[in-house]
Design a protein around this motif. Structure first.
Motif, PDB file in Angstrom:
ATOM      1  N   ALA A  60      -1.404  -2.952  -8.353  1.00  0.00           N
ATOM      2  CA  ALA A  60      -2.353  -3.970  -7.879  1.00  0.00           C
ATOM      3  C   ALA A  60      -3.769  -3.671  -8.365  1.00  0.00           C
ATOM      4  N   ALA A  69      -1.777  -0.169  -3.967  1.00  0.00           N
ATOM      5  CA  ALA A  69      -0.804   0.228  -4.991  1.00  0.00           C
ATOM      6  C   ALA A  69      -1.471   0.268  -6.360  1.00  0.00           C
ATOM      7  N   LEU A  70      -1.046   1.223  -7.155  1.00  0.00           N
ATOM      8  CA  LEU A  70      -1.640   1.387  -8.485  1.00  0.00           C
ATOM      9  C   LEU A  70      -1.517   0.106  -9.313  1.00  0.00           C
ATOM     10  N   ARG A 101       0.811  -1.231   0.000  1.00  0.00           N
ATOM     11  CA  ARG A 101       0.000   0.000   0.000  1.00  0.00           C
ATOM     12  C   ARG A 101       0.839   1.273   0.000  1.00  0.00           C
TER      13      ARG A 101
END
Lengths: 78, 176
Positions: free
Chosen positions: B141, B138-139, B124
């Motif tokens: 993910a 996270a982007l 994160r």
């Protein structure tokens, strides 16, 4: 009494089989030719100084609210 | 422009209330946006919760304290909002939607395609929103989960997002 709406949805009418196949082809092309580079750009954006831990992102919510307000205040021109 | 108080209040209260959560979905993507980048319009806030009934009850209590109404499968979540109900909801991985009278909507979910909560939590980011640290998935993910979800709207989103990133970061690369 049960009624069933048999009228096709707007999406069904617009998204006919031909358009559906085009969209499928475009998606497959994207995965084959562009997805890897897209993931590289995603990693680059994540590492951007603006995205360091602790960065202030209040502006994101403010920008979205400004957009909503603009449409909320729209009036129809006679 | 003032942000709807309910969104800020919800995010702040969840962090104060010891609720473990992650912002995901389009809202999570937007929090990774650069200042010069286009934002995506989204009408709701997608929150990923761990499959933990006690944490779920705390999340519900926070929502209720802020006058959000909790709904699931089209109906109001049945009372009492206790651990027993939370266990059933978690077991079924049922999504719960919190709706505020001012129109704010938050979806409380346990599923992120291709990524468990622990893994998402590990990767994160923590961004500040009006002075509070808010955990955001996270982007990478989020993007991968949208690909796996495979809905037409996700595909359209990814193609559009790729185009935006090419314009933003591609220009930076060319300048070097």
């Amino acid at each position: 009494v049960t009624t069933v709406d048999t009228k096709p949805s707007i999406a069904d009418e617009i998204f006919d089989e031909e358009l559906y196949l085009l969209a499928e082809k475009a998606w497959e092309d994207f995965l084959e030719h562009e997805y890897a580079d897209y993931l590289r750009l995603v990693e680059k954006l994540e590492a951007h100084p603006e995205n360091r831990d602790g960065a202030d992102k209040t502006w994101v919510l403010r920008s979205q609210q400004a957009w909503r307000e603009m449409f909320r205040r729209a009036v129809q021109v006679p | 422009v003032d942000i709807p108080a309910s969104y800020v209040a919800l995010l702040h209260a969840l962090t104060r209330g010891q609720v473990q959560f992650l912002v995901m979905g389009v809202a999570g993507v937007n929090f990774h946006a650069s200042l010069s980048q286009t934002l995506f319009v989204t009408e709701d806030l997608d929150l990923l919760l761990p499959p933990d009934p006690a944490n779920t009850v705390r999340a519900w209590q926070v929502c209720e304290s802020l006058e959000f109404v909790l709904t699931s499968a089209g109906g109001r979540l049945e009372e009492p909002l206790d651990l027993e109900l939370a266990e059933r909801v978690v077991e079924r991985r049922a999504a719960v939607r919190a709706i505020h009278p001012d129109g704010a909507k938050a979806d409380l979910s346990y599923l992120m395609a291709g990524c468990g909560f622990a893994e998402a939590w590990e990767g994160r980011k923590s961004f500040m929103i009006e002075g509070a640290a808010v955990p955001v998935a996270a982007l990478g993910a989020i993007v991968r989960s949208k690909r796996l979800a495979g809905r037409k709207k996700d595909q359209l989103f990814l193609v559009s997002h790729a185009e935006i990133l090419r314009e933003l970061l591609g220009a930076e690369e060319e300048e070097r």
